[in-house]
Design a protein around this motif. Structure first.
Motif, PDB file in Angstrom:
ATOM      1  N   THR A   1      31.624   9.344  91.569  1.00 46.86           N
ATOM      2  CA  THR A   1      32.558  10.290  92.177  1.00 46.86           C
ATOM      3  C   THR A   1      32.488  11.634  91.462  1.00 46.86           C
ATOM      4  O   THR A   1      32.098  11.725  90.294  1.00 46.86           O
ATOM      5  CB  THR A   1      33.997   9.757  92.098  1.00 46.86           C
ATOM      6  OG1 THR A   1      34.394   9.691  90.718  1.00 46.86           O
ATOM      7  CG2 THR A   1      34.110   8.365  92.715  1.00 46.86           C
ATOM      8  N   ASP A   2      32.928  12.663  92.154  1.00 47.88           N
ATOM      9  CA  ASP A   2      32.973  13.993  91.556  1.00 47.88           C
ATOM     10  C   ASP A   2      33.976  14.048  90.405  1.00 47.88           C
ATOM     11  O   ASP A   2      33.767  14.749  89.424  1.00 47.88           O
ATOM     12  CB  ASP A   2      33.349  15.012  92.637  1.00 47.88           C
ATOM     13  CG  ASP A   2      33.585  16.387  92.055  1.00 47.88           C
ATOM     14  OD1 ASP A   2      32.628  16.959  91.503  1.00 47.88           O
ATOM     15  OD2 ASP A   2      34.723  16.892  92.129  1.00 47.88           O
ATOM     16  N   SER A   3      35.048  13.276  90.508  1.00 45.93           N
ATOM     17  CA  SER A   3      36.092  13.312  89.477  1.00 45.93           C
ATOM     18  C   SER A   3      35.677  12.594  88.202  1.00 45.93           C
ATOM     19  O   SER A   3      36.282  12.788  87.142  1.00 45.93           O
ATOM     20  CB  SER A   3      37.373  12.674  90.013  1.00 45.93           C
ATOM     21  OG  SER A   3      37.192  11.288  90.221  1.00 45.93           O
ATOM     22  N   GLY A   4      34.667  11.718  88.302  1.00 45.25           N
ATOM     23  CA  GLY A   4      34.244  10.956  87.147  1.00 45.25           C
ATOM     24  C   GLY A   4      34.877   9.591  87.029  1.00 45.25           C
ATOM     25  O   GLY A   4      34.480   8.785  86.182  1.00 45.25           O
ATOM     26  N   TYR A   5      35.853   9.292  87.860  1.00 39.94           N
ATOM     27  CA  TYR A   5      36.520   7.995  87.814  1.00 39.94           C
ATOM     28  C   TYR A   5      35.770   6.998  88.707  1.00 39.94           C
ATOM     29  O   TYR A   5      35.518   7.271  89.879  1.00 39.94           O
ATOM     30  CB  TYR A   5      37.969   8.114  88.276  1.00 39.94           C
ATOM     31  CG  TYR A   5      38.824   8.979  87.379  1.00 39.94           C
ATOM     32  CD1 TYR A   5      39.231   8.506  86.125  1.00 39.94           C
ATOM     33  CD2 TYR A   5      39.208  10.255  87.752  1.00 39.94           C
ATOM     34  CE1 TYR A   5      40.008   9.301  85.292  1.00 39.94           C
ATOM     35  CE2 TYR A   5      39.982  11.054  86.932  1.00 39.94           C
ATOM     36  CZ  TYR A   5      40.381  10.576  85.696  1.00 39.94           C
ATOM     37  OH  TYR A   5      41.146  11.352  84.874  1.00 39.94           O
ATOM     38  N   LEU A   6      35.449   5.823  88.163  1.00 45.69           N
ATOM     39  CA  LEU A   6      34.699   4.839  88.932  1.00 45.69           C
ATOM     40  C   LEU A   6      35.418   4.456  90.216  1.00 45.69           C
ATOM     41  O   LEU A   6      34.793   4.246  91.253  1.00 45.69           O
ATOM     42  CB  LEU A   6      34.460   3.581  88.089  1.00 45.69           C
ATOM     43  CG  LEU A   6      33.351   3.635  87.036  1.00 45.69           C
ATOM     44  CD1 LEU A   6      33.273   2.304  86.302  1.00 45.69           C
ATOM     45  CD2 LEU A   6      32.006   3.972  87.658  1.00 45.69           C
ATOM     46  N   TYR A   7      36.739   4.342  90.158  1.00 48.30           N
ATOM     47  CA  TYR A   7      37.484   3.858  91.311  1.00 48.30           C
ATOM     48  C   TYR A   7      38.170   4.996  92.072  1.00 48.30           C
ATOM     49  O   TYR A   7      38.992   4.738  92.959  1.00 48.30           O
ATOM     50  CB  TYR A   7      38.500   2.803  90.864  1.00 48.30           C
ATOM     51  CG  TYR A   7      37.853   1.701  90.063  1.00 48.30           C
ATOM     52  CD1 TYR A   7      36.872   0.885  90.634  1.00 48.30           C
ATOM     53  CD2 TYR A   7      38.165   1.502  88.722  1.00 48.30           C
ATOM     54  CE1 TYR A   7      36.235  -0.096  89.903  1.00 48.30           C
ATOM     55  CE2 TYR A   7      37.532   0.518  87.986  1.00 48.30           C
ATOM     56  CZ  TYR A   7      36.571  -0.278  88.573  1.00 48.30           C
ATOM     57  OH  TYR A   7      35.937  -1.253  87.837  1.00 48.30           O
ATOM     58  N   GLY A   8      37.833   6.228  91.758  1.00 47.89           N
ATOM     59  CA  GLY A   8      38.399   7.368  92.482  1.00 47.89           C
ATOM     60  C   GLY A   8      37.573   7.722  93.697  1.00 47.89           C
ATOM     61  O   GLY A   8      37.231   8.887  93.926  1.00 47.89           O
ATOM     62  N   THR A   9      37.248   6.725  94.515  1.00 47.96           N
ATOM     63  CA  THR A   9      36.367   6.915  95.661  1.00 47.96           C
ATOM     64  C   THR A   9      37.150   7.307  96.906  1.00 47.96           C
ATOM     65  O   THR A   9      38.350   7.052  97.016  1.00 47.96           O
ATOM     66  CB  THR A   9      35.590   5.623  95.954  1.00 47.96           C
ATOM     67  OG1 THR A   9      36.517   4.531  96.060  1.00 47.96           O
ATOM     68  CG2 THR A   9      34.612   5.330  94.836  1.00 47.96           C
ATOM     69  N   TYR A  10      36.437   7.911  97.857  1.00 48.73           N
ATOM     70  CA  TYR A  10      37.075   8.224  99.136  1.00 48.73           C
ATOM     71  C   TYR A  10      37.556   6.939  99.800  1.00 48.73           C
ATOM     72  O   TYR A  10      38.681   6.838 100.281  1.00 48.73           O
ATOM     73  CB  TYR A  10      36.103   8.960 100.067  1.00 48.73           C
ATOM     74  CG  TYR A  10      36.628   8.990 101.482  1.00 48.73           C
ATOM     75  CD1 TYR A  10      37.630   9.878 101.844  1.00 48.73           C
ATOM     76  CD2 TYR A  10      36.170   8.089 102.440  1.00 48.73           C
ATOM     77  CE1 TYR A  10      38.164   9.876 103.124  1.00 48.73           C
ATOM     78  CE2 TYR A  10      36.699   8.081 103.715  1.00 48.73           C
ATOM     79  CZ  TYR A  10      37.686   8.971 104.055  1.00 48.73           C
ATOM     80  OH  TYR A  10      38.217   8.942 105.311  1.00 48.73           O
ATOM     81  N   GLU A  11      36.667   5.945  99.873  1.00 47.92           N
ATOM     82  CA  GLU A  11      37.045   4.653 100.430  1.00 47.92           C
ATOM     83  C   GLU A  11      37.976   3.917  99.456  1.00 47.92           C
ATOM     84  O   GLU A  11      37.980   4.182  98.256  1.00 47.92           O
ATOM     85  CB  GLU A  11      35.794   3.789 100.653  1.00 47.92           C
ATOM     86  CG  GLU A  11      34.906   4.226 101.787  1.00 47.92           C
ATOM     87  CD  GLU A  11      35.514   3.957 103.159  1.00 47.92           C
ATOM     88  OE1 GLU A  11      36.499   3.206 103.237  1.00 47.92           O
ATOM     89  OE2 GLU A  11      34.989   4.510 104.128  1.00 47.92           O
TER      90      GLU A  11
END
Length: 574
Positions: A202-212
């Motif tokens: 992700t752009d934020s760097g968080y593994l689970y900060g995905t669009y989905e």
């Protein structure tokens, strides 16, 4: 590890919107059937739409649009790679689904006469039906499932399908809370396990900060592949315009009907149409490479009443943290534009065209197996398509199960899967799941993100092979939760390999930025207006081949521009 066994008539893998609707309709079709939903999370708040939605992107409401218009719209949007009968089926039946949801208490925007309000965001037709106060959509569906006396088992991650020849006869899985091994025998199975949304970083760097929804890590795609089910469109990636540093959509298509739009830093509109497509992402990518970046969602020119209405839709239905995010950044729609970015890549038929190959009856290439939602290839189907094909799959699976006997299961499949599941627990001090996942997603980001090249994709496959042989054997887990996360990496890895190989196979560019292949930069209808099929063979190899498209039932007028007026198609139903 304890073993729990279930026997049911209809098994539904995934309790999102498609899965809950499939369960409801299967039980309505034959109330005597046993219907079981297995959900990795909890069906009250699971799936891509864990709360509600800002609107239906593809509602074909009489008086505003016709199934013929919509089918042709999606034929064009998906560059002609389509089963028109499936899309037409969705377009023909979705209005009844809307009315039924309305009767269950789902809120849709209506005018003073009580008629549905529909907006235009697509290139031609009017299909967007706002849902201003629908944050309870998922809970409404979950309550309906319970009232229909369907059995629900939450916190079970299904990992493999059980097969007997060319028929699916059940599934295997793992309870991510209790650590139990799960065996299910079933007469019919419906896959509604969602998108493969955790593919690149992700752009934020968080593994689970995905669009989905981050739990949508591709299990449905992977288990279908390993069962020998045919998949298609895997080279057509999902990439969406999102808000910078926030795992949510930019929503210009929601704000557009009220006067919002995508703008450059000067506040000037830069897109003619904010409907999500590969063409939109291609245009944004080209602007970025010309130095016109970042882009923004512009609402600061609108009056207070309109901005407040947009806020009520965007901040309280789908992602209620959105308002808090803006507040934390000191941003306000009334005075500030919202910075945009690209989402990570993934597989999803809801926003793109990748998925398990299904026909207009939601049937897959294997007997007794149906699929619906973001992992069933009905291109650009969105939420309403998931609900509509959830209904279709539930009805057909119920009919199939009614006349079917339970088949024996292959014990060797159970033994192999149990060994695979247990392996990370036998290495408790191994490499943690988050580090292993980061590495495979970094490979996907660096070598598989469009624009694609043969060199990059070849390197990706070389690294995937090494990763499978080395890194996956270092993977460890200490408890049921960590094991569940570790098992998700298997799905991410399988999907990555399918994506790279399918992309190399389609030697053209298509779907705008979704499959922009620099070695073959032009669209080639003469040779590639066909499906690319991915299938695992009995010897374990990945077979990739083409198949002609199903015959069109509607033919667009030749040389039709993207800007033609609605209804100007020459339509002829065969």
């Amino acid at each position: 590890m304890e073993t729990r066994e279930y026997v049911t008539d209809v098994l539904i893998v995934g309790g999102g919107t498609a899965g809950t609707m499939a369960a409801i309709k299967a039980k309505e079709t034959n109330p005597e059937l046993n219907v079981l939903i297995l959900d990795k999370a909890d069906i009250r708040r699971s799936g891509a739409i864990s709360m509600g939605m800002d609107g239906l992107n593809n509602a074909v409401i009489p008086g505003h649009a016709t199934p013929e218009e919509y089918t042709l719209e999606i034929t064009e949007s998906n560059d002609g790679i389509i089963d028109q009968r499936a899309v037409y089926r969705q377009a023909s039946e979705c209005y009844e689904v809307v009315k039924e949801l309305d009767s269950w208490g789902v809120d849709f925007e209506k005018d003073e006469q009580g008629e549905y309000v529909v907006h235009r965001v697509h290139r031609k037709g009017k299909y967007v039906l706002p849902m201003p106060k629908a944050s309870d959509l998922k809970q409404i569906l979950a309550r309906k499932v319970r009232r229909m006396k369907c059995k629900v088992v939450n916190r079970v991650m299904v990992t493999r399908l059980l097969t007997q020849g060319n028929q699916v006869v059940g599934a295997l899985g793992y309870d991510v809370f209790k650590g139990d091994f799960i065996i299910v025998r079933a007469k019919a199975v419906i896959l509604t396990a969602g998108a493969a949304g955790r593919m690149s970083l992700t752009d934020s760097g968080y593994l689970y900060g995905t669009y989905e929804n981050p739990t949508n890590s591709g299990e449905g795609y992977a288990m279908a592949y390993h069962a020998g089910v045919e998949l298609t469109g895997i080279e057509c990636y999902q990439i969406n315009p999102t808000m910078k540093d926030y795992n949510g959509p930019a929503c210009a298509y929601v704000a557009g009907p009220y006067g919002g739009f995508t703008a450059n830093a000067s506040g000037n509109r830069v897109t003619g149409c904010d409907y999500w497509s590969g063409d939109l992402i291609m245009n944004m990518w080209k602007l970025a490479n010309k130095g016109e970046w970042p882009l923004y969602l512009k609402l600061d020119h609108l009056d207070e009443e309109i901005v407040s209405k947009i806020e009520s839709i965007l901040h309280y239905n789908e992602r209620p943290s959105r308002g808090k995010f803006h507040a934390g950044r000191g941003k306000n729609y009334r005075t500030d534009m919202v910075e945009l970015h690209f989402s990570e890549i993934g597989l999803c038929s809801g926003h793109s065209a990748a998925g398990v190959l299904v026909n207009h009856e939601a049937e897959t290439s294997m007997k007794g197996l149906y699929a619906a939602g973001d992992m069933a290839c009905v291109p650009h189907q969105y939420l309403l398509g998931a609900l509509t094909f959830g209904k279709i799959s539930g009805i057909n699976a119920a009919h199939f199960a009614t006349g079917e006997n339970l088949l024996d299961i292959d014990e060797s499949q159970i033994i192999r899967e149990k060994e695979r599941i247990l392996k990370p627990l036998q290495n408790p001090n191994g490499v943690p799941h988050n580090q292993v996942e980061y590495k495979i997603r970094r490979i996907v980001t660096q070598y598989m993100m469009p624009p694609k090249t043969t060199t990059k994709l070849d390197i990706a496959l070389e690294k995937i092979e090494h990763f499978r042989k080395v890194d996956m054997n270092l993977l460890g887990a200490k408890d049921p939760h960590e094991l569940g996360r570790a098992l998700e990496i298997h799905s991410i890895l399988d999907c990555a390999e399918m994506m790279a190989k399918a992309s190399l196979f389609r030697k053209e560019s298509r779907w705008g930025f979704y499959h922009y292949f620099l070695d073959y930069p032009q669209k080639d209808d003469e040779n590639w207006l066909k499906r690319v099929i991915v299938r695992k063979e009995s010897n374990g190899s990945m077979n990739i081949f083409t198949r002609d498209l199903p015959e069109y039932i509607l033919e667009p007028k030749e040389n039709t521009s993207n800007l033609v007026e609605e209804g100007s198609y020459e339509q002829s139903v065969k």
